[in-house]
Design a protein around this motif. Structure first.
Motif, PDB file in Angstrom:
ATOM      1  N   GLN A 131      -1.600  22.150 -43.701  1.00  0.00           N
ATOM      2  CA  GLN A 131      -0.446  22.500 -43.992  1.00  0.00           C
ATOM      3  C   GLN A 131      -1.477  24.064 -43.662  1.00  0.00           C
ATOM      4  O   GLN A 131      -2.142  24.275 -45.197  1.00  0.00           O
ATOM      5  CB  GLN A 131       0.592  22.245 -44.828  1.00  0.00           C
TER       6      GLN A 131
ATOM      7  N   ASN B 250       0.348  12.964 -34.835  1.00  0.00           N
ATOM      8  CA  ASN B 250       0.338  10.959 -35.317  1.00  0.00           C
ATOM      9  C   ASN B 250       0.313   9.748 -34.580  1.00  0.00           C
ATOM     10  O   ASN B 250      -1.014   9.467 -34.230  1.00  0.00           O
ATOM     11  CB  ASN B 250       0.770  11.242 -36.821  1.00  0.00           C
TER      12      ASN B 250
ATOM     13  N   ARG C  76      -3.918  16.101 -40.754  1.00  0.00           N
ATOM     14  CA  ARG C  76      -3.068  17.467 -40.629  1.00  0.00           C
ATOM     15  C   ARG C  76      -3.082  18.347 -41.957  1.00  0.00           C
ATOM     16  O   ARG C  76      -3.797  17.964 -43.091  1.00  0.00           O
ATOM     17  CB  ARG C  76      -2.113  16.159 -41.291  1.00  0.00           C
TER      18      ARG C  76
ATOM     19  N   THR D 273       5.208  16.755 -36.171  1.00  0.00           N
ATOM     20  CA  THR D 273       3.913  15.993 -36.654  1.00  0.00           C
ATOM     21  C   THR D 273       3.896  14.836 -36.221  1.00  0.00           C
ATOM     22  O   THR D 273       2.949  14.244 -35.822  1.00  0.00           O
ATOM     23  CB  THR D 273       4.448  15.488 -37.519  1.00  0.00           C
TER      24      THR D 273
ATOM     25  N   LEU E 271      -3.770  18.538 -36.727  1.00  0.00           N
ATOM     26  CA  LEU E 271      -2.444  19.100 -36.491  1.00  0.00           C
ATOM     27  C   LEU E 271      -1.990  19.989 -37.453  1.00  0.00           C
ATOM     28  O   LEU E 271      -2.836  19.429 -38.783  1.00  0.00           O
ATOM     29  CB  LEU E 271      -1.364  18.128 -37.173  1.00  0.00           C
TER      30      LEU E 271
ATOM     31  N   ASP F 219       0.124  22.276 -38.907  1.00  0.00           N
ATOM     32  CA  ASP F 219       1.735  22.760 -38.990  1.00  0.00           C
ATOM     33  C   ASP F 219       1.844  24.226 -39.685  1.00  0.00           C
ATOM     34  O   ASP F 219       1.542  24.482 -40.848  1.00  0.00           O
ATOM     35  CB  ASP F 219       1.685  21.778 -40.227  1.00  0.00           C
TER      36      ASP F 219
END
Length: 361
Positions: free
Chosen positions: A126, A112, A124, A108, A162, A164
């Protein structure tokens, strides 16, 4: 499949020598060509005994910028320079990257910091089992003040996103990424919303934990240009990590990252990468690799034409990262593993025997 590298290397060397001889025959006593024309020439054979390839002038600046990006990220992260190269290649070619590794190895953080060096927006997401597609793309909301509907964009509308633990969400949520990853747009209620350049998805997944996860379908995996496998740092890197953060518990160095490239510069680099020279023998080399995966006796599923296009684009971008305006077979071999390792499937019999995709590639 990539053991056929030597014949193509020899052919490429002959090609380079042939171009150099043609240039020598056609050369006038005085060189009246413009700097732009000189930039397009394939470097002549190095007769000094050194194997170093002379960088092309139009990509020297780009190679320097790449090194500056690595230096900025190195303020926080130790090592992983090869993965930074591959992430930049995927970004320039408008692809995406699937990063696989155990927790705690800065997956992660790497994404970033990369966005900070590019001076672009970063989000980001999740992924969880209860995440809905509209939580990613956005929702249409009724405005009672003027009796109209307004589309509220979701977190996918950014430059670098991102995702995750992508395999934590069910198939219907993963399917929300199909259109935006391939066509760079989101369609909601019959209206299409294009993404801004650059649009780059970095997804992570844990290869160890399988409970509560949903395996990515082949169509989803195929939309990732690379699958990058991150491993633990070695002993030296582990010591350097401890030294770096012995007096920086809160990772304040993250705020010291400087922007190196702008979106405008990325567009210019992308346009130049498209013009990187690729000899027909290199194209044949790529085609041979990909087609052989479809006929390999140990494979149940081979690579699609999307894989061959990904290798071609990535090899051009990787050559540009090295400061060259032409592709060599080594560039193809360098990117082929990351392009193919998530696109091929072994036969069940070979999996039971302990064979891995590494053995085939």
């Amino acid at each position: 499949m990539i053991k056929t590298l030597q014949p193509y290397n020899n052919r490429f060397q002959n090609f380079t020598i042939m171009l150099s001889n043609e240039d020598a025959m056609n050369e006038e006593p005085e060189n009246n060509s413009s700097p732009e024309e000189n930039d397009q020439r394939v470097p002549e054979e190095n007769t000094s005994g050194s194997s170093e390839i002379v960088p092309d002038a139009q990509f020297e600046g780009f190679a320097e910028k790449v090194q500056l990006i690595k230096n900025e990220i190195a303020k926080v992260i130790i090592g992983q320079e090869e993965h930074i190269d591959m992430l930049l290649v995927a970004l320039i070619t408008e692809g995406h990257a699937l990063v696989e590794g155990v927790p705690g190895i800065a997956k992660t953080l790497l994404a970033n910091l990369l966005s900070k060096t590019l001076n672009v927006d970063f989000n980001r997401i999740q992924f969880t089992p209860d995440l809905m597609p509209s939580d990613i793309t956005g929702t249409t909301v009724f405005n009672m003040n003027d009796s109209s509907f307004t589309f509220n964009k979701g977190p996918i509308f950014t430059h670098v996103v991102l995702i995750d633990e992508i395999n934590r969400a069910p198939a219907k949520t993963q399917a929300a990424l199909f259109e935006v990853m391939e066509e760079k747009q989101v369609t909601v209620d019959g209206k299409t919303y294009p993404m801004e350049f650059p649009f780059f998805v970095i997804a992570t997944q844990n290869p160890l934990e399988q409970e509560g996860t949903y395996r990515l379908p082949e169509a989803q995996l195929d939309r990732f240009t690379f699958r990058l496998l991150l491993d633990y740092p070695d002993l030296h890197a582990e010591r350097e990590i401890l030294k770096k953060f012995a007096t920086d518990f809160n990772k304040a160095r993250k705020e010291e990252i400087n922007a190196i490239l702008s979106p405008t510069e990325l567009v210019e680099i992308r346009n130049r990468v498209e013009k990187v020279h690729m000899d027909e023998s290199i194209l044949n080399y790529i085609a041979t690799i990909v087609v052989s995966t479809r006929n390999h006796p140990d494979l149940y599923l081979g690579a699609s034409p999307r894989a061959s296009l990904a290798i071609m684009k990535s090899a051009k971008a990787f050559a540009a990262l090295q400061g060259r305006a032409f592709v060599t077979p080594d560039d193809v071999a360098h990117v082929a593993h990351a392009v193919l390792n998530h696109r091929i499937q072994l036969n069940p019999e070979r999996e039971m025997e302990g064979m891995t995709y590494r053995d085939v590639i």
